[in-house]
Design a protein around this motif. Structure first.
Motif, short mmCIF file in Angstrom:
data_model
loop_
_atom_site.label_atom_id
_atom_site.label_comp_id
_atom_site.label_asym_id
_atom_site.label_seq_id
_atom_site.Cartn_x
_atom_site.Cartn_y
_atom_site.Cartn_z
N UNK A 37 0.86 -1.18 0.00
CA UNK A 37 0.00 0.00 0.00
C UNK A 37 0.89 1.23 0.00
N UNK A 38 0.75 2.06 -1.00
CA UNK A 38 1.63 3.23 -1.12
C UNK A 38 1.41 4.25 0.00
N UNK A 39 0.34 4.09 0.78
CA UNK A 39 0.07 5.01 1.90
C UNK A 39 0.65 4.50 3.22
N UNK A 40 1.26 3.31 3.20
CA UNK A 40 1.87 2.78 4.42
C UNK A 40 3.11 3.61 4.78
N UNK A 41 3.30 3.82 6.12
CA UNK A 41 4.48 4.54 6.58
C UNK A 41 5.66 3.59 6.74
N UNK A 42 6.84 4.11 6.43
CA UNK A 42 8.08 3.39 6.68
C UNK A 42 9.03 4.33 7.41
N UNK A 43 9.99 3.74 8.12
CA UNK A 43 11.01 4.49 8.84
C UNK A 43 12.27 4.53 7.97
N UNK A 44 12.71 5.72 7.62
CA UNK A 44 13.85 5.86 6.71
C UNK A 44 15.18 5.88 7.44
N UNK A 45 15.13 5.93 8.74
CA UNK A 45 16.35 6.01 9.54
C UNK A 45 16.35 7.22 10.44
N UNK A 46 15.69 8.31 9.99
CA UNK A 46 15.55 9.48 10.86
C UNK A 46 14.23 10.21 10.65
N UNK A 47 13.35 9.62 9.85
CA UNK A 47 12.03 10.22 9.65
C UNK A 47 11.06 9.15 9.14
N UNK A 48 9.76 9.46 9.26
CA UNK A 48 8.71 8.59 8.74
C UNK A 48 8.20 9.16 7.43
N UNK A 49 8.04 8.30 6.42
CA UNK A 49 7.51 8.70 5.12
C UNK A 49 6.55 7.63 4.65
N UNK A 50 5.58 8.01 3.83
CA UNK A 50 4.76 7.01 3.17
C UNK A 50 5.57 6.42 2.02
N UNK A 51 5.17 5.25 1.54
CA UNK A 51 5.84 4.63 0.40
C UNK A 51 5.79 5.55 -0.81
N UNK A 52 4.66 6.19 -1.01
CA UNK A 52 4.54 7.11 -2.14
C UNK A 52 5.53 8.27 -2.01
N UNK A 53 5.64 8.84 -0.80
CA UNK A 53 6.59 9.93 -0.57
C UNK A 53 8.03 9.46 -0.77
N UNK A 54 8.31 8.25 -0.31
CA UNK A 54 9.66 7.71 -0.44
C UNK A 54 10.03 7.53 -1.91
N UNK A 55 9.13 6.96 -2.69
CA UNK A 55 9.42 6.75 -4.12
C UNK A 55 9.59 8.08 -4.84
N UNK A 56 8.78 9.04 -4.51
CA UNK A 56 8.91 10.35 -5.16
C UNK A 56 10.25 11.01 -4.82
N UNK A 57 10.65 10.92 -3.54
CA UNK A 57 11.93 11.51 -3.13
C UNK A 57 13.09 10.78 -3.79
N UNK A 58 13.00 9.45 -3.89
CA UNK A 58 14.05 8.67 -4.53
C UNK A 58 14.15 9.02 -6.02
N UNK A 59 13.02 9.17 -6.67
CA UNK A 59 13.01 9.52 -8.11
C UNK A 59 13.64 10.89 -8.34
N UNK A 60 13.37 11.83 -7.43
CA UNK A 60 13.98 13.16 -7.55
C UNK A 60 15.49 13.08 -7.32
N UNK A 61 15.90 12.23 -6.35
CA UNK A 61 17.33 12.12 -6.04
C UNK A 61 18.13 11.57 -7.21
N UNK A 62 17.49 10.82 -8.13
CA UNK A 62 18.18 10.27 -9.29
C UNK A 62 18.61 11.38 -10.27
N UNK A 63 18.00 12.53 -10.17
CA UNK A 63 18.36 13.66 -11.03
C UNK A 63 19.48 14.49 -10.42
N UNK A 64 19.83 14.19 -9.17
CA UNK A 64 20.87 14.95 -8.48
C UNK A 64 22.17 14.12 -8.43
N UNK A 65 23.26 14.79 -8.48
CA UNK A 65 24.54 14.11 -8.37
C UNK A 65 24.98 14.16 -6.91
N UNK A 66 24.18 13.50 -6.04
CA UNK A 66 24.44 13.51 -4.59
C UNK A 66 24.39 12.07 -4.12
#
Length: 512
Positions: A448-477
């Protein structure tokens, strides 16, 4: 009966003799036969036949007499048997009446015995009350003739943690006090000071003041045990006798602390101010917002630590709700593996008289959420599930290959090879693979994309996590890409999903 039979036989035989005699007379009495031509001689058979008939009749009468005698005897036997049965019935009825009489007599005796027992018990209660009064009166006579009749009702104890003798004596500085200090074992302890005598029967090991008496009214009794104690307030009038006072309960083993000492305070006024009250509670933060919402359950028996101003500390279990002395306290919660705090784990509070402070901790536990790994989506099981529509969705993501160029799969075979070759030489490549696996988990209904997960220092939904990961692929970080890669990897391996209900926990096992 037998006599009648003999008479009949004699009568029959006499009759036979008479008949025979008559027949003989008849033969000899016949007139002489006139002479004439001789005829053949014929011997008459009539007397013999008649005699036989008589004998047969006599035999029949004798047989009839025998049968009649047998019938009479049978009737007599039946009458005798009936008489015996009637006599037995009478005896049985008499026995039954006698037994009923015995039972009635026994019931009467039992009623009498019950009444006697009740009277005996009542007498025993009266005697016991008399003994209690006799026990109290001699003690009272020994205490300057102040007569005691009853113990005062036991007040509700005010539990004060962290309080020591110095603290209490500072509060009660206008009161006289008598302390039974460092008692041992079980027995009666007595102290006298300034003309006042107090006596107490103690069960030290079990933390109980069985009873106490005093020659002057006592206002407060402090029963010290553990890191604090119980304060009993006997009101403005005080009391000269009391019972059943206890130390606080040790939460580790559920038993009362042993008695350190018992202090009796003699005061003319109300000394105890309205002490501050500290409450500590813990809840399961389902929506991880750090607030205790109405639908979120309380977590009981969770271990917390209270650190006092003097540096001493004590462990307690939620829910904690106690009076404390004024001062500054630091409250720290313990944590378990796979559990995460949604609020601060360390809280400091400063309390003054009259304050009421509630410290609340929120937590959640982590576990599975339906994820499937990169390996799953790159084998035959995953191949059966990946559709062309799924691949079109993946083309819409910012996926990259090992050289950092874009990757747009044009079929499952190409996608499988790309997925299996993922590595962290280029962190963007590994992040892309984890993102693609999670996207397929969602598209195929495993997560369920609305389920919360612990990222290590914050809580995010699966949908939020995937969106943040997709954005990070455009950054050289690389650091940011690794952060989201780890979070997605944990989710695909069912390690960091917030569980909808509390996981099992136990802080008390092994405690003594």
């Amino acid at each position: 009966m037998r006599m009648n039979r003999k008479i009949r036989v004699i009568f029959a035989m006499t009759l036979i003799v008479l008949l025979a005699f008559g027949a003989a007379i008849n033969v000899y009495a016949k007139p002489p036969v006139e002479k004439g031509p001789k005829s053949p001689v014929v011997i008459s058979q009539e007397p013999a036949e008649e005699e036989a008939a008589v004998e047969e009749e006599a035999a029949a009468e004798e047989e009839a007499a025998v049968e009649e005698e047998a019938a009479v005897e049978e009737e007599a036997a039946a009458e005798e048997e009936a008489a015996v049965e009637e006599e037995a019935a009478v005896e049985e009825e008499a026995a039954a009446e006698e037994e009923a009489a015995v039972e009635e007599e026994a019931a009467v005796e039992e009623d009498v015995a019950v009444e006697e027992d009740a009277a005996t018990e009542e007498d025993a209660v009266v005697e016991e009350d008399a003994v209690v009064e006799e026990e109290l009166i001699p003690e009272a006579v020994a205490l300057n003739a102040f007569v005691l009749t009853t113990y005062a009702p036991t007040p509700q104890p005010q539990r004060i943690w962290g309080a020591n003798d110095k603290d209490l004596e500072g509060i009660f500085n206008v009161c006289d006090l008598i302390k039974i200090n460092n008692p041992a074992g079980e027995g009666i302890f007595s102290e006298t000071k300034n003309g006042i005598t107090v006596e107490a029967e103690l069960d030290v090991e079990n933390g109980r003041v069985i009873s106490w008496t005093s020659t002057e009214p006592v206002r407060y009794v402090w029963v010290k045990g553990g890191h604090g104690g119980h304060l009993y307030d006997y009101g403005s009038e005080g009391a000269t006798a009391g019972s059943n006072l206890y130390t606080p309960i040790n939460q580790k083993n559920g038993k009362n602390y042993a008695i350190s000492h018992v202090t009796f305070f003699y005061c003319d006024q109300n000394i105890i101010p309205e002490l501050p009250k500290l409450t500590i509670r813990k809840f399961y933060d389902i929506n991880v917002n750090g607030q205790w919402d109405d639908d979120e359950p309380e977590l009981l028996d969770w271990k917390v630590k209270i650190i006092y101003e003097d540096g001493s500390e004590m462990d307690f279990f939620t829910a904690y709700d106690e009076y404390v002395l004024p001062g500054t306290y630091t409250i720290e919660e313990y944590i378990l593996d796979h559990w995460v705090a949604t609020t601060s784990m360390l809280v400091e509070v400063t309390l003054q008289n009259g304050d009421e402070e509630e410290v609340v901790f929120g937590n959640i536990c982590l576990g599975g959420g339906g994820g499937h790994t990169i390996g799953f989506w790159g084998n035959k099981n995953g191949e059966k599930l990946v559709s062309d529509e799924d691949l079109q969705v993946l083309i819409g993501l910012n996926l990259v290959k090992s050289d950092g160029t874009s990757f747009d799969p044009n079929g499952y075979s190409q996608f499988k090879n790309w997925l299996r070759g993922a590595n962290s030489v280029n962190m963007g490549y590994m992040l892309s693979a984890q993102l693609a696996a999670m996207k397929l988990n969602v598209l195929n209904g495993f997560v369920d994309e609305n389920r919360f997960v612990w990222t290590g220092d914050e809580f995010m939904t699966i949908d939020e996590l995937m969106e943040s990961a997709n954005d990070a692929l455009l950054e050289n970080n690389r650091t940011k890409q690794e952060y989201y890669k780890n979070a997605l990897d944990d989710a695909n391996n069912n390690m960091n999903f917030v569980q909808p209900t509390p996981c099992p926990y136990d802080f008390r096992t092994g405690l003594e």
